[in-house]
Design a protein around this motif. Structure first.
Motif, PDB file in Angstrom:
ATOM      1  N   ARG A 174       0.808  -1.225   0.000  1.00  0.00           N
ATOM      2  CA  ARG A 174       0.000   0.000   0.000  1.00  0.00           C
ATOM      3  C   ARG A 174       0.844   1.279   0.000  1.00  0.00           C
ATOM      4  O   ARG A 174       0.359   2.346   0.379  1.00  0.00           O
ATOM      5  CB  ARG A 174      -0.983   0.030   1.179  1.00  0.00           C
ATOM      6  CG  ARG A 174      -1.994  -1.108   1.160  1.00  0.00           C
ATOM      7  CD  ARG A 174      -3.050  -0.945   2.251  1.00  0.00           C
ATOM      8  NE  ARG A 174      -3.999  -2.029   2.218  1.00  0.00           N
ATOM      9  CZ  ARG A 174      -3.850  -3.181   2.877  1.00  0.00           C
ATOM     10  NH1 ARG A 174      -2.758  -3.363   3.623  1.00  0.00           N
ATOM     11  NH2 ARG A 174      -4.743  -4.129   2.801  1.00  0.00           N
ATOM     12  N   ARG A 175       2.101   1.181  -0.388  1.00  0.00           N
ATOM     13  CA  ARG A 175       2.950   2.367  -0.562  1.00  0.00           C
ATOM     14  C   ARG A 175       3.218   2.576  -2.052  1.00  0.00           C
ATOM     15  O   ARG A 175       3.268   1.622  -2.828  1.00  0.00           O
ATOM     16  CB  ARG A 175       4.269   2.196   0.178  1.00  0.00           C
ATOM     17  CG  ARG A 175       4.124   2.029   1.684  1.00  0.00           C
ATOM     18  CD  ARG A 175       3.806   3.344   2.370  1.00  0.00           C
ATOM     19  NE  ARG A 175       3.698   3.169   3.821  1.00  0.00           N
ATOM     20  CZ  ARG A 175       4.728   3.202   4.651  1.00  0.00           C
ATOM     21  NH1 ARG A 175       5.955   3.418   4.182  1.00  0.00           N
ATOM     22  NH2 ARG A 175       4.541   3.032   5.956  1.00  0.00           N
ATOM     23  N   LYS A 176       3.417   3.791  -2.480  1.00  0.00           N
ATOM     24  CA  LYS A 176       3.644   4.101  -3.889  1.00  0.00           C
ATOM     25  C   LYS A 176       5.056   3.684  -4.296  1.00  0.00           C
ATOM     26  O   LYS A 176       6.005   3.813  -3.522  1.00  0.00           O
ATOM     27  CB  LYS A 176       3.448   5.597  -4.132  1.00  0.00           C
ATOM     28  CG  LYS A 176       3.506   5.998  -5.601  1.00  0.00           C
ATOM     29  CD  LYS A 176       3.156   7.455  -5.762  1.00  0.00           C
ATOM     30  CE  LYS A 176       3.260   7.888  -7.219  1.00  0.00           C
ATOM     31  NZ  LYS A 176       2.397   7.117  -8.111  1.00  0.00           N
ATOM     32  N   PHE A 177       5.187   3.187  -5.517  1.00  0.00           N
ATOM     33  CA  PHE A 177       6.491   2.802  -6.057  1.00  0.00           C
ATOM     34  C   PHE A 177       6.480   2.981  -7.571  1.00  0.00           C
ATOM     35  O   PHE A 177       5.406   3.019  -8.202  1.00  0.00           O
ATOM     36  CB  PHE A 177       6.843   1.358  -5.682  1.00  0.00           C
ATOM     37  CG  PHE A 177       5.791   0.345  -6.087  1.00  0.00           C
ATOM     38  CD1 PHE A 177       5.834  -0.281  -7.323  1.00  0.00           C
ATOM     39  CD2 PHE A 177       4.756   0.022  -5.208  1.00  0.00           C
ATOM     40  CE1 PHE A 177       4.873  -1.213  -7.686  1.00  0.00           C
ATOM     41  CE2 PHE A 177       3.783  -0.908  -5.565  1.00  0.00           C
ATOM     42  CZ  PHE A 177       3.851  -1.533  -6.801  1.00  0.00           C
ATOM     43  N   THR A 178       7.670   3.087  -8.153  1.00  0.00           N
ATOM     44  CA  THR A 178       7.777   3.300  -9.608  1.00  0.00           C
ATOM     45  C   THR A 178       8.645   2.246 -10.297  1.00  0.00           C
ATOM     46  O   THR A 178       8.728   2.229 -11.522  1.00  0.00           O
ATOM     47  CB  THR A 178       8.380   4.685  -9.909  1.00  0.00           C
ATOM     48  OG1 THR A 178       9.663   4.788  -9.278  1.00  0.00           O
ATOM     49  CG2 THR A 178       7.471   5.796  -9.401  1.00  0.00           C
ATOM     50  N   ARG A 210      -0.743   2.824 -12.821  1.00  0.00           N
ATOM     51  CA  ARG A 210      -0.672   3.483 -11.514  1.00  0.00           C
ATOM     52  C   ARG A 210       0.714   4.041 -11.219  1.00  0.00           C
ATOM     53  O   ARG A 210       1.059   4.253 -10.059  1.00  0.00           O
ATOM     54  CB  ARG A 210      -1.107   2.489 -10.423  1.00  0.00           C
ATOM     55  CG  ARG A 210      -2.626   2.357 -10.370  1.00  0.00           C
ATOM     56  CD  ARG A 210      -3.075   1.021  -9.839  1.00  0.00           C
ATOM     57  NE  ARG A 210      -4.541   0.969  -9.842  1.00  0.00           N
ATOM     58  CZ  ARG A 210      -5.261   0.745 -10.936  1.00  0.00           C
ATOM     59  NH1 ARG A 210      -4.674   0.564 -12.107  1.00  0.00           N
ATOM     60  NH2 ARG A 210      -6.584   0.710 -10.869  1.00  0.00           N
ATOM     61  N   GLY A 211       1.508   4.254 -12.258  1.00  0.00           N
ATOM     62  CA  GLY A 211       2.741   5.005 -12.088  1.00  0.00           C
ATOM     63  C   GLY A 211       4.038   4.244 -12.186  1.00  0.00           C
ATOM     64  O   GLY A 211       5.116   4.854 -12.125  1.00  0.00           O
TER      65      GLY A 211
END
Length: 251
Positions: A174-178, A210-211
């Motif tokens: 549930r954390r953003k990553f690229t 989603r990035g």
């Protein structure tokens, strides 16, 4: 209702229809010998004969369709893709060591990854319908690891590999990553392998929407090399050998 019951019903309809139509087809000189009420019955006997004949065909069709449906349900199978649970990790480890033979992360490391982020491992499961039962079996998996930015730099320098990656290199759930690393994909059969590839492609498309902008992998088998090149992965560096790092080319 058991479709086998339709067959005797169909045969009975044909038999009675034959009797009615046979009665209707009697020669005129024979009919005149019958009582008047039977002569009247004979004249209209073609109606129930035709109805029963059609009913016989209908029950025969139901018999065939029913048997076909039974066979399909008894031998039906389909594949499904789901997030792995802790009990799946041993199966994932076993298939990875069976097919790759080397460079596989230890089972305890995999458990730590899974505890840290439960979206890393995905299972390919086959369901078979047999004798009114659903039998599920593990058929394969794929692994996609979301990496922290500093871990990517270490990865590109060769300081970290998929097998030596630690929990601290992985982005929590549930954390953003690229950036992600495809840690492995394996299946026991060609059909399961195809479904694993389909599941992996769909999941990567979901992540890119989603990035996620960088997808890395390290093919360690000739088949892995073929699949990577086929799906637009290019080598990072001058060498395009097995074991080298590849990145997907989005252009």
């Amino acid at each position: 209702m058991n479709p086998k019951n339709f067959l005797p019903i169909s045969i009975t309809c044909f038999a009675i229809a034959g009797a009615f139509l046979g009665f209707y087809a009697l020669k005129p000189e024979t009919i005149t010998m019958l009582p008047e009420w039977l002569q009247t019955v004979s004249f209209f006997s073609w109606i129930p004969g035709v109805v029963l004949l059609l009913a016989g065909f209908a029950f025969l069709i139901l018999y065939g369709v029913g048997l076909s449906a039974q066979y399909f349900l008894k031998n039906c199978k389909y594949f499904d893709c789901r997030k792995a649970n802790e009990a799946d990790l041993l199966k994932i480890y076993d298939i990875a060591t069976d097919l790759y033979d080397w460079n596989v992360s230890p089972l305890e490391t995999m458990k730590k990854w899974h505890s840290h982020n439960k979206t890393i491992f995905w299972v390919i499961e086959k369901t078979i319908f047999s004798d009114k039962k659903k039998i599920k079996s593990f058929e394969g998996y794929f692994c996609v690891i979301p990496m922290k930015e500093e871990a990517v730099e270490m990865f590109l320098k060769g300081e970290v590999t998929g097998a030596t990656m630690e929990v601290g290199h992985i982005v929590p759930e549930r954390r953003k990553f690229t950036d992600v690393y495809i840690g492995g994909i394996a299946a026991y059969s060609n059909s399961a392998k195809g479904y694993a590839m389909l599941g992996l492609k769909q999941y990567l498309s979901f992540l890119m929407e989603r990035g996620v902008c960088r997808v890395l992998t390290r093919p360690v088998t000739p088949d892995g090399m073929r699949v990577a090149i086929h799906h637009s992965f290019v080598p990072l560096g001058p060498n395009a050998d097995e074991g080298n790092l590849y990145q997907i080319n989005n252009h």
